[in-house]
Design a protein around this motif. Structure first.
Motif, PDB file in Angstrom:
ATOM      1  N   ALA A  26     -45.014  63.333  -0.047  1.00  0.00           N
ATOM      2  CA  ALA A  26     -44.479  62.277  -0.893  1.00  0.00           C
ATOM      3  C   ALA A  26     -43.015  62.626  -1.163  1.00  0.00           C
ATOM      4  O   ALA A  26     -42.661  63.808  -1.263  1.00  0.00           O
ATOM      5  N   ILE A  27     -42.189  61.619  -1.283  1.00  0.00           N
ATOM      6  CA  ILE A  27     -40.749  61.824  -1.475  1.00  0.00           C
ATOM      7  C   ILE A  27     -40.290  61.131  -2.754  1.00  0.00           C
ATOM      8  O   ILE A  27     -40.678  59.996  -3.030  1.00  0.00           O
ATOM      9  N   GLY A  28     -39.464  61.822  -3.488  1.00  0.00           N
ATOM     10  CA  GLY A  28     -38.894  61.249  -4.698  1.00  0.00           C
ATOM     11  C   GLY A  28     -37.382  61.304  -4.673  1.00  0.00           C
ATOM     12  O   GLY A  28     -36.797  62.169  -4.021  1.00  0.00           O
ATOM     13  N   TRP A  29     -36.779  60.366  -5.372  1.00  0.00           N
ATOM     14  CA  TRP A  29     -35.334  60.386  -5.622  1.00  0.00           C
ATOM     15  C   TRP A  29     -35.126  60.647  -7.114  1.00  0.00           C
ATOM     16  O   TRP A  29     -35.771  60.009  -7.951  1.00  0.00           O
ATOM     17  N   PHE A  30     -34.206  61.537  -7.399  1.00  0.00           N
ATOM     18  CA  PHE A  30     -33.888  61.902  -8.767  1.00  0.00           C
ATOM     19  C   PHE A  30     -32.372  61.842  -8.936  1.00  0.00           C
ATOM     20  O   PHE A  30     -31.626  61.852  -7.951  1.00  0.00           O
ATOM     21  N   ARG A  31     -31.923  61.787 -10.167  1.00  0.00           N
ATOM     22  CA  ARG A  31     -30.486  61.800 -10.407  1.00  0.00           C
ATOM     23  C   ARG A  31     -30.182  62.591 -11.676  1.00  0.00           C
ATOM     24  O   ARG A  31     -31.028  62.709 -12.565  1.00  0.00           O
ATOM     25  N   GLN A  32     -28.980  63.114 -11.705  1.00  0.00           N
ATOM     26  CA  GLN A  32     -28.540  63.841 -12.889  1.00  0.00           C
ATOM     27  C   GLN A  32     -27.078  63.529 -13.144  1.00  0.00           C
ATOM     28  O   GLN A  32     -26.225  63.785 -12.291  1.00  0.00           O
ATOM     29  N   SER A  64     -35.164  51.742 -15.591  1.00  0.00           N
ATOM     30  CA  SER A  64     -33.725  51.497 -15.554  1.00  0.00           C
ATOM     31  C   SER A  64     -33.237  50.967 -14.208  1.00  0.00           C
ATOM     32  O   SER A  64     -32.131  50.428 -14.121  1.00  0.00           O
ATOM     33  N   VAL A  65     -34.049  51.118 -13.158  1.00  0.00           N
ATOM     34  CA  VAL A  65     -33.608  50.685 -11.827  1.00  0.00           C
ATOM     35  C   VAL A  65     -34.517  49.631 -11.210  1.00  0.00           C
ATOM     36  O   VAL A  65     -34.221  49.131 -10.115  1.00  0.00           O
ATOM     37  N   LYS A  66     -35.592  49.287 -11.882  1.00  0.00           N
ATOM     38  CA  LYS A  66     -36.521  48.295 -11.329  1.00  0.00           C
ATOM     39  C   LYS A  66     -35.810  46.980 -11.059  1.00  0.00           C
ATOM     40  O   LYS A  66     -35.035  46.497 -11.880  1.00  0.00           O
ATOM     41  N   GLY A  67     -36.092  46.418  -9.881  1.00  0.00           N
ATOM     42  CA  GLY A  67     -35.466  45.157  -9.495  1.00  0.00           C
ATOM     43  C   GLY A  67     -34.106  45.319  -8.858  1.00  0.00           C
ATOM     44  O   GLY A  67     -33.568  44.356  -8.307  1.00  0.00           O
ATOM     45  N   ARG A  68     -33.546  46.529  -8.921  1.00  0.00           N
ATOM     46  CA  ARG A  68     -32.231  46.779  -8.324  1.00  0.00           C
ATOM     47  C   ARG A  68     -32.298  47.774  -7.167  1.00  0.00           C
ATOM     48  O   ARG A  68     -31.528  47.670  -6.217  1.00  0.00           O
ATOM     49  N   SER A  82     -47.372  53.098  -1.453  1.00  0.00           N
ATOM     50  CA  SER A  82     -47.219  53.125  -2.908  1.00  0.00           C
ATOM     51  C   SER A  82     -45.811  53.573  -3.276  1.00  0.00           C
ATOM     52  O   SER A  82     -45.299  54.550  -2.724  1.00  0.00           O
ATOM     53  N   THR A  83     -45.195  52.833  -4.199  1.00  0.00           N
ATOM     54  CA  THR A  83     -43.873  53.191  -4.694  1.00  0.00           C
ATOM     55  C   THR A  83     -43.856  53.100  -6.210  1.00  0.00           C
ATOM     56  O   THR A  83     -44.719  52.457  -6.816  1.00  0.00           O
ATOM     57  N   ASN A  84     -42.857  53.720  -6.793  1.00  0.00           N
ATOM     58  CA  ASN A  84     -42.701  53.670  -8.242  1.00  0.00           C
ATOM     59  C   ASN A  84     -41.210  53.753  -8.568  1.00  0.00           C
ATOM     60  O   ASN A  84     -40.441  54.354  -7.801  1.00  0.00           O
ATOM     61  N   TYR A  85     -40.835  53.151  -9.689  1.00  0.00           N
ATOM     62  CA  TYR A  85     -39.429  53.112 -10.076  1.00  0.00           C
ATOM     63  C   TYR A  85     -39.290  53.353 -11.567  1.00  0.00           C
ATOM     64  O   TYR A  85     -40.129  52.932 -12.361  1.00  0.00           O
ATOM     65  N   ALA A  86     -38.188  53.991 -11.921  1.00  0.00           N
ATOM     66  CA  ALA A  86     -37.837  54.084 -13.340  1.00  0.00           C
ATOM     67  C   ALA A  86     -37.497  52.689 -13.849  1.00  0.00           C
ATOM     68  O   ALA A  86     -36.977  51.848 -13.094  1.00  0.00           O
ATOM     69  N   GLU A  93     -30.096  65.142 -18.741  1.00  0.00           N
ATOM     70  CA  GLU A  93     -31.206  65.748 -18.014  1.00  0.00           C
ATOM     71  C   GLU A  93     -31.464  64.986 -16.710  1.00  0.00           C
ATOM     72  O   GLU A  93     -31.121  63.813 -16.573  1.00  0.00           O
ATOM     73  N   ARG A  94     -32.100  65.696 -15.791  1.00  0.00           N
ATOM     74  CA  ARG A  94     -32.483  65.057 -14.536  1.00  0.00           C
ATOM     75  C   ARG A  94     -33.488  63.932 -14.807  1.00  0.00           C
ATOM     76  O   ARG A  94     -34.386  64.070 -15.633  1.00  0.00           O
ATOM     77  N   GLU A  95     -33.329  62.856 -14.076  1.00  0.00           N
ATOM     78  CA  GLU A  95     -34.163  61.668 -14.267  1.00  0.00           C
ATOM     79  C   GLU A  95     -34.817  61.266 -12.955  1.00  0.00           C
ATOM     80  O   GLU A  95     -34.151  61.222 -11.914  1.00  0.00           O
ATOM     81  N   GLY A  96     -36.099  60.988 -13.001  1.00  0.00           N
ATOM     82  CA  GLY A  96     -36.777  60.459 -11.828  1.00  0.00           C
ATOM     83  C   GLY A  96     -36.400  59.012 -11.621  1.00  0.00           C
ATOM     84  O   GLY A  96     -36.492  58.214 -12.550  1.00  0.00           O
ATOM     85  N   VAL A  97     -35.959  58.660 -10.431  1.00  0.00           N
ATOM     86  CA  VAL A  97     -35.488  57.310 -10.130  1.00  0.00           C
ATOM     87  C   VAL A  97     -36.542  56.504  -9.388  1.00  0.00           C
ATOM     88  O   VAL A  97     -36.852  55.367  -9.770  1.00  0.00           O
ATOM     89  N   SER A  98     -37.084  57.092  -8.328  1.00  0.00           N
ATOM     90  CA  SER A  98     -38.049  56.365  -7.514  1.00  0.00           C
ATOM     91  C   SER A  98     -38.834  57.351  -6.678  1.00  0.00           C
ATOM     92  O   SER A  98     -38.406  58.494  -6.471  1.00  0.00           O
ATOM     93  N   CYS A  99     -39.993  56.915  -6.199  1.00  0.00           N
ATOM     94  CA  CYS A  99     -40.772  57.763  -5.307  1.00  0.00           C
ATOM     95  C   CYS A  99     -41.570  56.875  -4.361  1.00  0.00           C
ATOM     96  O   CYS A  99     -41.766  55.678  -4.618  1.00  0.00           O
TER      97      CYS A  99
END
Length: 124
Positions: A33-39, A63-67, A57-61, A44-50
């Motif tokens: 499984a792969i995730g994208w994170f940002r800092q 703050s970024v859903k729809g974008r 299956s995907t998931n989004y924070a 603090e580091r934030e999970g963005v998407s996976c």
């Protein structure tokens, strides 16, 4: 040697788009499984998407859903993060991470391997 390399970052104006790539080597991508994170600086580091191993299956924070849209091409050993309608608050170093036989979660502690990051700056 297992390696993840991010690319595609840069400077973009608010409302613009970027596509980040995470190229993996040294392992079979479909086992992870792969995730994208940002800092961002001072944050603090934030999970963005996976995305799950199959891509189903995907998931989004929130703050970024729809974008943002995550996708993977296991044949090319690459995962992408398409970022549209970028905002100044999206400015950060973006990292991709791999979780061996894992699930799509936005918790960084679950991931085994990390790339070095790519800088995204959203500014006019």
């Amino acid at each position: 040697q297992l390696q993840l390399v991010e690319s595609g970052g840069g400077l973009v104006q608010p409302g613009g788009s970027l596509r980040l790539s995470c190229a993996v080597s040294g392992f079979t991508l479909d086992s992870y499984a792969i995730g994208w994170f940002r800092q961002a600086p001072g944050k603090e580091r934030e999970g963005v998407s996976c995305v799950s191993r199959s891509g189903a299956s995907t998931n989004y924070a929130d703050s970024v859903k729809g974008r943002f849209t995550i996708s993977r091409d296991n044949a090319k050993n690459t995962v992408y993060l398409q970022m549209n309608s970028l905002k100044p608050e999206d400015t950060a170093v973006y990292y991709c991470a791999a979780q061996f036989f894992g699930t799509c979660v936005l918790s960084g502690g679950r991931y085994n391997y990390w790339g070095q990051g790519t800088q995204v700056t959203v500014s006019s």
